[in-house]
Each structure stands twice: as structure tokens, then as C-alpha cells.
Design a protein around this motif. Structure first.
Motif, PDB file in Angstrom:
ATOM      1  N   VAL A  29      24.394  31.324  -3.797  1.00  0.00           N
ATOM      2  CA  VAL A  29      24.412  29.805  -4.080  1.00  0.00           C
ATOM      3  C   VAL A  29      23.987  29.289  -2.402  1.00  0.00           C
ATOM      4  N   ASP A  30      24.395  30.127  -1.271  1.00  0.00           N
ATOM      5  CA  ASP A  30      23.969  29.663   0.114  1.00  0.00           C
ATOM      6  C   ASP A  30      22.541  29.958   0.129  1.00  0.00           C
ATOM      7  N   GLY A  31      21.578  30.416  -0.337  1.00  0.00           N
ATOM      8  CA  GLY A  31      20.163  30.637  -0.210  1.00  0.00           C
ATOM      9  C   GLY A  31      19.788  29.492  -1.086  1.00  0.00           C
ATOM     10  N   LEU A  32      20.385  29.163  -2.237  1.00  0.00           N
ATOM     11  CA  LEU A  32      19.766  27.943  -3.092  1.00  0.00           C
ATOM     12  C   LEU A  32      20.038  26.757  -2.306  1.00  0.00           C
ATOM     13  N   ALA A  66       8.543  27.092  -9.398  1.00  0.00           N
ATOM     14  CA  ALA A  66       8.800  28.346  -9.042  1.00  0.00           C
ATOM     15  C   ALA A  66      10.254  28.411  -8.933  1.00  0.00           C
ATOM     16  N   LEU A  67      11.010  27.462  -8.179  1.00  0.00           N
ATOM     17  CA  LEU A  67      12.438  27.955  -7.989  1.00  0.00           C
ATOM     18  C   LEU A  67      13.051  27.756  -9.246  1.00  0.00           C
ATOM     19  N   GLY A  68      12.698  26.906 -10.132  1.00  0.00           N
ATOM     20  CA  GLY A  68      13.214  26.932 -11.443  1.00  0.00           C
ATOM     21  C   GLY A  68      13.280  28.139 -12.342  1.00  0.00           C
ATOM     22  N   GLY A  85      17.729  22.233   0.416  1.00  0.00           N
ATOM     23  CA  GLY A  85      17.820  21.157   1.561  1.00  0.00           C
ATOM     24  C   GLY A  85      16.338  20.967   2.023  1.00  0.00           C
ATOM     25  N   LEU A  86      15.623  22.306   2.369  1.00  0.00           N
ATOM     26  CA  LEU A  86      14.264  22.196   2.770  1.00  0.00           C
ATOM     27  C   LEU A  86      13.271  21.408   1.889  1.00  0.00           C
ATOM     28  N   ILE A  87      13.548  21.748   0.500  1.00  0.00           N
ATOM     29  CA  ILE A  87      12.581  20.932  -0.760  1.00  0.00           C
ATOM     30  C   ILE A  87      12.730  19.674  -0.544  1.00  0.00           C
ATOM     31  N   PHE A  88      14.318  19.139  -0.547  1.00  0.00           N
ATOM     32  CA  PHE A  88      14.506  17.881  -0.341  1.00  0.00           C
ATOM     33  C   PHE A  88      13.948  17.028   0.789  1.00  0.00           C
ATOM     34  N   ILE A  89      13.886  17.616   1.809  1.00  0.00           N
ATOM     35  CA  ILE A  89      13.338  17.065   2.958  1.00  0.00           C
ATOM     36  C   ILE A  89      11.757  16.926   2.900  1.00  0.00           C
ATOM     37  N   ALA A  90      11.161  18.041   2.534  1.00  0.00           N
ATOM     38  CA  ALA A  90       9.810  17.952   2.273  1.00  0.00           C
ATOM     39  C   ALA A  90       9.216  17.136   1.262  1.00  0.00           C
ATOM     40  N   LEU A 114      21.585  20.992   4.485  1.00  0.00           N
ATOM     41  CA  LEU A 114      21.212  21.803   5.372  1.00  0.00           C
ATOM     42  C   LEU A 114      22.524  21.943   6.363  1.00  0.00           C
ATOM     43  N   ILE A 115      22.983  20.578   7.053  1.00  0.00           N
ATOM     44  CA  ILE A 115      23.915  21.150   7.846  1.00  0.00           C
ATOM     45  C   ILE A 115      25.309  21.080   7.250  1.00  0.00           C
ATOM     46  N   ARG A 116      25.756  20.579   6.029  1.00  0.00           N
ATOM     47  CA  ARG A 116      27.281  20.769   5.646  1.00  0.00           C
ATOM     48  C   ARG A 116      26.957  21.239   4.043  1.00  0.00           C
ATOM     49  N   GLY A 117      26.023  22.009   3.669  1.00  0.00           N
ATOM     50  CA  GLY A 117      25.693  22.480   2.449  1.00  0.00           C
ATOM     51  C   GLY A 117      27.030  23.368   1.630  1.00  0.00           C
TER      52      GLY A 117
END
Length: 191
Positions: A36-39, A23-25, A44-49, A86-89
Motif C-alpha cells: 500500500v505504501d508504494g501505491l 498500467a497501474l490498474g 500521489g505522483l499521478i494525481f500531481i501530474a 505524498l506528505i501524509r499518505g
């Protein structure tokens, strides 16, 4: 938690994450001007999950032991990258596409190897995973190189690479994760 339940959580989690990635793609392809900040936050959330699901999958008892065989270390890497993003994106937004491309390329290369292992197991659809892995790896590598340089082209390339990564993960979950309960398993495999 019993092994069958853990395996179902891992497989279903893999499928859900794959669908979210697809869906993101598609969103990136349809709306290449997304902020870009939303991306960054979404990735970050997708990578963690994805990392958490990969680690759960590694400890599950998959019948073929194919889908999750490299996922413990890769899962830790995904969680770590997700936290950094997420922290330093925003500080690394210029590197975001290269990092994403490297992650996609690395996953595709591991899936090439997994597809060849699936062939040894006699799984008939191993070649589909191989083809999608190679195609995904090519787009991941192109994303790292970013030969186009323009924001719109880079976002379209990112959308394509992310969509292919989602399709690859979906194929892996559907074609290689075999769930056998204790009643349908062969006598030597029952718990």
C-alpha cells in the motif's frame, strides 16, 4: 507558448497519464498484494501530474472546448490531493480507497456531462464516452462504499476502477481533443 503547442502538450500529456493509469490498474489486478505504501506514492505522483496536465489543458485552445472545460478547478484539486497523499499518505492509508473512489466518481460524472455536450457538437463517438463514464462512475462509487472489505477484493476493485479511469481519460483525449493547425483551420478560426 503558442496555443497549438499548448494544446498538443495537454493532449499528449493526457494520453501519457491515461496510459500510466491503465498500467497501474492492470498491475493492481495482476498483483493485488502490492504494498500500500508504494501505491500511495504512485497515486500521489499521478494525481500531481494529472492535475498539472488538466490545468495546462484548461488554458489551451481546444477546437470543441470539451475535454478540458472543467479541468482548472479539478486540476488544482488533483495537485492538492497529490501533495497531501505524498506528505501524509501513510497517516490516511485507510481513507486512500475512499478518496480514490471519490476522485474517480467525480471525474466520471464530469465526463458524463462532457459526453452529452459532445453529442450536441455532433461528435459521433460521444456514446462511447458516456458508457465508459457511467461504468467508471459505478466502480468509483463501489470503491467508496467498499462492500467487500477484504484486502484482496478491495485491491482488485481498485485495479478495475483505476483501469476504467485510464480508459475513460484516453477516450476523452482521443475522441474530443481536436487539434487544428492554422493551415487546416477554417478561415474564421485561423490565428
Amino acid at each position: 507558448m503558442d496555443s497549438l503547442r499548448t494544446l498538443k502538450i495537454a493532449r499528449n500529456g493526457y494520453i501519457v497519464i491515461a496510459l500510466i493509469i491503465c498500467a497501474l490498474g492492470i498491475c493492481l489486478l495482476v498483483n493485488p498484494g502490492c504494498p500500500v505504501d508504494g501505491l500511495i506514492r504512485m497515486l500521489g505522483l499521478i494525481f500531481i501530474a494529472d492535475g498539472i496536465i488538466k490545468m495546462i489543458g484548461y488554458f489551451s485552445k481546444d477546437f470543441y472546448c470539451l475535454a478540458f472545460q472543467y479541468d482548472f478547478a479539478f486540476g488544482i484539486l488533483m495537485v492538492a490531493l497529490g501533495l497531501v497523499i505524498l506528505i501524509r499518505g501513510e497517516d490516511y492509508s485507510q481513507l486512500l480507497y475512499a478518496v480514490l473512489g471519490l476522485v474517480i466518481l467525480m471525474d466520471a460524472l464530469l465526463r458524463v456531462q462532457m459526453s452529452l455536450d459532445a453529442r450536441k457538437f455532433g461528435l459521433g463517438l460521444w456514446w462511447r464516452i458516456l458508457i465508459i463514464s457511467i461504468l467508471t462512475g459505478i466502480f468509483g462509487m463501489i470503491l467508496v462504499i467498499d462492500p467487500f472489505g477484504g484486502e484482496g477484493a478491495t485491491m482488485a476493485l481498485t485495479g478495475t476502477a483505476v483501469l476504467l479511469e485510464g480508459v475513460l481519460n484516453l477516450c476523452v483525449a482521443v475522441y474530443t481533443v481536436k487539434i487544428l493547425d492554422r493551415f487546416s483551420a477554417p478561415p474564421g478560426q485561423r490565428e
